[in-house]
Design an enzyme around this catalytic site. Sequence first.
Site, PDB file in Angstrom:
ATOM      1  N   LYS A  65       0.860  -1.178   0.000  1.00  0.00           N
ATOM      2  CA  LYS A  65       0.000   0.000   0.000  1.00  0.00           C
ATOM      3  C   LYS A  65       0.904   1.238   0.000  1.00  0.00           C
ATOM      4  O   LYS A  65       1.625   1.500   0.964  1.00  0.00           O
ATOM      5  CB  LYS A  65      -0.893  -0.012   1.238  1.00  0.00           C
ATOM      6  CG  LYS A  65      -1.829   1.182   1.369  1.00  0.00           C
ATOM      7  CD  LYS A  65      -2.674   1.021   2.626  1.00  0.00           C
ATOM      8  CE  LYS A  65      -3.557   2.218   2.876  1.00  0.00           C
ATOM      9  NZ  LYS A  65      -4.317   2.077   4.138  1.00  0.00           N
ATOM     10  N   ASP A 162     -14.479   1.650   9.093  1.00  0.00           N
ATOM     11  CA  ASP A 162     -14.607   1.702   7.631  1.00  0.00           C
ATOM     12  C   ASP A 162     -14.876   0.300   7.070  1.00  0.00           C
ATOM     13  O   ASP A 162     -14.262  -0.111   6.084  1.00  0.00           O
ATOM     14  CB  ASP A 162     -13.353   2.307   7.002  1.00  0.00           C
ATOM     15  CG  ASP A 162     -13.612   2.875   5.603  1.00  0.00           C
ATOM     16  OD1 ASP A 162     -14.792   3.134   5.270  1.00  0.00           O
ATOM     17  OD2 ASP A 162     -12.649   3.062   4.843  1.00  0.00           O
TER      18      ASP A 162
END
Length: 362
Positions: A65, A162
């Site tokens: 990431k 989330d």
Amino acid sequence: MFEADDGEYADADEDEITIVESFQFNFDIVRAATNDFSNSNKLGQGGFGVVYRGKLPDGQMIAVKRLLKDSSQGDVEFKNEVLLVAKLQHRNLVRLLGFSLEGSERLLIYEFVTNKSLDYFIFDPTRKAQLNWQKRYDIIRGIVRGLLYLHEDSRLRIIHRDIKASNILLDDEMNPKISDFGLARLFVIDQSEGNTDQIVGTYGYMAPEYAMHGQFSVKSDVFSFGVLVLEIISGHKNSTNIGHGNDVEYLLSFAWRSWREGKAQNMIDAALNNISANEIMRCIHIGLLCVQENVVDRPTMATVALMLNSYSLTLSIPSKPAYFYGSGTRSLQDMELWAGNIGSTTSGESVNHASNTDPYPR
């Protein structure tokens, strides 16, 4: 964002430094593993950065990431994600392998999860056929196990904030793994709720008390999970218009109306062919219990696990959910309109009551 509260966790700076150092990867090795972050290795992109496939010199596959340089996730949040995820070990959570820093570059290195994310399958007309009901049910149960670990079973209490289809990764056996802890919030074990002035996450999955007032708790994740369950069953995004002509509505509205009118079977993805209909109906019921407007009315993840594992447990009748009319980034005016819609709802409307032999409306 992740925030440490007062207590032993906030004071363990030396331990945190040790953990950080032991997890650090050489930047050049990671860059070479991704072929200099080539587009051909790009797996996806989220609010905080781009994810790439990589292969280390020893042959190990990784997911990298690469945080956006203008990302709102700063150095503190980056360090927090490293420290937080490093302490988590569960088969239904993506495993963090390490991180790398080089100038303004910040990388997180995760285990490579073979089959991309749940949204890649569940919302695609062709690929969703690969997920029969048993696989979808196993995915739901795996998400429950992961959230239960975060909320109650790990030595820290963590609210993810989330939970959504794109943050559920699937391994080679289609087992779900919860990913992306950049927005997670750590609590000491006897704390259960908090407040924030910075609303982060994904509208459509957000609980109303969080989206409007910054109040979050384990029940915020429960709400997001409920939306996700209804998406998994229906194959529709929460922001998708369902229906035709003037009868168009969003997923939570459609689910509630279908349930109240005794037509909950209309929620079921046609690709499932109504297989295991009673089990699917029970999951619709659980999903609606999770998205109720009143925080107190929503079950905990421990109760959800019990509901899924014990069919002798009688489920309560859900009250009207908190609606969300729209998707994407919302303006203040849109949010105020939503607040007005929420304020006008009531939970006293009648639903089809259960019989002893068939507890799910048809």
